[in-house]
Each structure stands twice: as C-alpha cells, then as structure tokens.
Design a protein around this motif. Sequence first.
Motif, PDB file in Angstrom:
ATOM      1  N   SER A 265      -3.065  86.313  72.068  1.00 27.51           N
ATOM      2  CA  SER A 265      -2.469  86.880  72.117  1.00 27.51           C
ATOM      3  C   SER A 265      -2.561  88.380  72.488  1.00 27.51           C
ATOM      4  CB  SER A 265      -0.362  86.690  72.286  1.00 27.51           C
ATOM      5  OG  SER A 265      -0.575  87.086  70.631  1.00 27.51           O
ATOM      6  N   LEU A 267      -1.121  90.399  70.971  1.00 23.54           N
ATOM      7  CA  LEU A 267      -0.427  91.023  69.837  1.00 23.54           C
ATOM      8  C   LEU A 267      -1.290  90.694  68.795  1.00 23.54           C
ATOM      9  CD1 LEU A 267       1.884  91.918  67.752  1.00 23.54           C
ATOM     10  CD2 LEU A 267       3.068  89.493  67.598  1.00 23.54           C
ATOM     11  N   VAL A 288      -0.504  86.640  62.960  1.00 22.17           N
ATOM     12  CA  VAL A 288      -0.152  86.295  63.282  1.00 22.17           C
ATOM     13  C   VAL A 288       0.276  85.065  63.882  1.00 22.17           C
ATOM     14  CG1 VAL A 288       1.110  86.037  66.208  1.00 22.17           C
ATOM     15  CG2 VAL A 288      -0.522  88.147  65.178  1.00 22.17           C
ATOM     16  N   ASP A 290       2.285  82.136  65.991  1.00 18.10           N
ATOM     17  CA  ASP A 290       2.744  82.164  67.194  1.00 18.10           C
ATOM     18  C   ASP A 290       2.883  80.619  67.295  1.00 18.10           C
ATOM     19  OD1 ASP A 290       4.804  82.882  68.921  1.00 18.10           O
ATOM     20  OD2 ASP A 290       3.134  83.925  70.155  1.00 18.10           O
ATOM     21  N   ALA A 295       5.084  85.446  72.011  1.00 20.54           N
ATOM     22  CA  ALA A 295       4.241  86.982  72.193  1.00 20.54           C
ATOM     23  C   ALA A 295       4.872  87.329  72.952  1.00 20.54           C
ATOM     24  CB  ALA A 295       3.494  86.980  71.203  1.00 20.54           C
ATOM     25  N   ARG A 303       7.116  95.173  74.111  1.00 17.24           N
ATOM     26  CA  ARG A 303       6.395  95.229  73.445  1.00 17.24           C
ATOM     27  C   ARG A 303       5.382  96.270  72.641  1.00 17.24           C
ATOM     28  NH1 ARG A 303       2.773  91.254  77.936  1.00 17.24           N
ATOM     29  NH2 ARG A 303       3.932  89.125  78.059  1.00 17.24           N
ATOM     30  N   LEU A 328       7.072  84.239  65.482  1.00 11.94           N
ATOM     31  CA  LEU A 328       7.742  83.872  66.425  1.00 11.94           C
ATOM     32  C   LEU A 328       7.973  83.133  66.997  1.00 11.94           C
ATOM     33  CD1 LEU A 328       5.448  86.861  68.132  1.00 11.94           C
ATOM     34  CD2 LEU A 328       7.464  87.023  67.097  1.00 11.94           C
ATOM     35  N   GLY A 337      12.300  86.110  65.816  1.00 12.07           N
ATOM     36  CA  GLY A 337      10.517  86.841  65.559  1.00 12.07           C
ATOM     37  C   GLY A 337      11.250  87.183  63.704  1.00 12.07           C
TER      38      GLY A 337
END
Length: 386
Positions: A265, A267, A288, A290, A295, A303, A328, A337
């Motif tokens: 992603s 992110l 991260v 997720d 994301a 963002r 997330l 989040g």
Amino acid sequence: MSVREPTRQQLDPAGTAGTRTLTGTLALGAVGYALVMTIAFRGEISQPLPAVLALAVLTASCLLLFMAASAYRAPFTRATHYVIHAGLLAAIGLEAAGQRTSDAMITNDWGPICLGVIIIALSPYRPARELAAAGVVSAILIGFLTLLRAEQLARQAPPFAFVAVAVTPMLALCFGASVFSSGLVYSIRRWQRRAVVATRNLMAELRSGIARSVQQNRVTILDRDVLPFFSDLLARNVISEEDRVQARSIADSIRRVMVAEFDRSWLENLIELAGGVGADAGAAATVVDDPDRAAPAMGSDQRTAVRALLVAMIDIPNFDRHDLRIRLSKEGTGCRGEIVANLDVADHLLRSALAPYFAVMRAVFTDFQIDSAQPTLTLRFSYEQQ
C-alpha cells in the motif's frame, strides 16, 4: 466521516492553529472592557450580585472559548458556539438586572460590545451564516431587553432609538465577522481548486518518470539474476535438472517481488521511503498491520494528513523508529486506525511540535483521540471508506 463545515478551521486546520492567540487576546479584551466599564460606572449598579454574576458568566464563556479554540479540541462544534453565545446573552441579562433601577445611559452597557468582540473571535471556527444568524437573534433579544428598560433611562428619546444604539455596534461587529469568515473560506477553496489542478498536472508529468523507474527496477532484476543464468546455459548448451530447479527458483523469487510490490500500500511505501524502518525493504510489513487493506480506503486529504504526521514524527530527534506501529482495520462501511510510537520527548514539547498535524488529523478524521503516556504516544481515529 461527517461533512466538513465551511470554516477556516476545517478547511485550513494547520493555518488556523496559530489563531488561538488572537482568540485569547480578544476574549481577554472583552473581559477587561467589561471590568473597566463596571468599575467606571459602578454608581449605576443598584443590584451588586447580578452585576458580579454577569462578569463571572462572561469570564466563564470566554474561558470556554479559549479552551475550545485549542487544536487538540478541534473542530470547534456548533454546540460549543451555542453554549458560549447563551452564556454571553445570560451575562447581558444579568448586567441589565444589576442596573435595573439606576441605568442612566444605554451606551454604558458593556454586554453588546463584548458579544460583538466574541463573535469576531469565533469567525475562524464557525460558518459565516451561523455567525450572522446568531447575531441577528441576539440583536432581537437585546432590543427587547432595551425596550423594557427604556423608561428608566435618564435621557428622553424614542424607545427604538435606544434599541438602535444598543444593537448597532454589536451587529456591525457580527456582520464584519461573518464577511471575514466568508471571505476566508472563499479564498481557501479557490486556492484548493488551483492546487488540485496543479497536482493533477504534476502527476501527469511524473507518470512517465515513474514508469521509467519501474522499468529500470525490472531490468536490474533481470541483469542480476536472469541474464547470468541464461548466459551460462548458452555457454554450456546443456540443460540439467539443477538448471530446472534454479530456473524455477528464480521465477518464484521474481514473482514474489512483483506480487509484494503490487500488494504494498501507499502507507508501506511511505514508511520505507521515509526511512522509518531501516534498510530492510520488507520491514514495512512489521510496522504496518493492515490485513483488511484499509489504507487505500483513505481519501486524498486523509492520506496527506497521515503522511505529514508520520514524516514529522520520524524527523523528531531520538525517535525510536523500530517501535512505530500502525494498525488499520475495516468495520462495516468504516475503518479504524491506530498509530503507536515511542517518542522520547517532553510531553509539552511534543504537543507543541505536533499541534498543527493533530489539528489537521482532527479535521479530516472522525473520533480522533490522543493518548500520551511517556514515552508512548497513541493516536486513534476512524474514517469512512472512500
């Protein structure tokens, strides 16, 4: 996420963070003006208790205004505005009660002027129409209160003349604040429209460069693994079982790299590009979490807010980058989040450095919460899928 109101605070939260000083100055000026006028015309006070209560209610309303204007409590809600406005009207009524039988001149009353000053202080935080409507309603109430007191005033004049004197300064300040708020919102929106057009044009120019960069990465993989393997095969002109195993291994590794890059992603790319997890390109997966692919569900403004906040955190001295965690998840039509980071910085210095970013986060996310327990900073927020 709820629709953002047409206010400077919600359209330009970072730029509004610095207006709290002006808000506090105006609130303090209103309290000071009321105190000076009360002392200067104390001879017109027939009921001391309501007069003192009027000053107390005014001070409490101004204190609430100053607290609500903090970036940590953004956005400034309609309910907070109405509570402050009701307090100011109550102060005006108490002031009139304190001078019930001894008011000589309507121009000595501090209530309407203080109300107008506070409306100016509210202009960065509330929509123009709301300010104008609240001012008109207040003018009606102040006018009615003035009509009830017209007979006791020392000077003889038509009652509606006293009403005009009482409400005109307040209405002038109110409509001035409304026009100021409307003008700021118009300017911000015009700038945002231009920025969107410029961003689209820039992205169109960058796409070709990004495509060349991706192509170069693919060529690098081929030069490093595939070409030497084929060159060796051509030189030997014989394919063994080991060659088949090696070819299958190379194909699997290239496939894994391509799938990982496709699934990564924005992110995770941000964490790696910002240098937040060291040299290991796969380490972003440890930062991260997720699993639901939440994301990509963020809007462009969300963002941007997260990106700016994370870059600001990474740039803080002594930041322990390996303790950064971002979680997330999707919940129905919305997403939640959580950002957890260890920041070895004094709490007041941390809040001061990150206040503009917190203000932006509060504006673009719902239910934004800050939990600081040194040295751990935890941020929680929610948003709807875009």
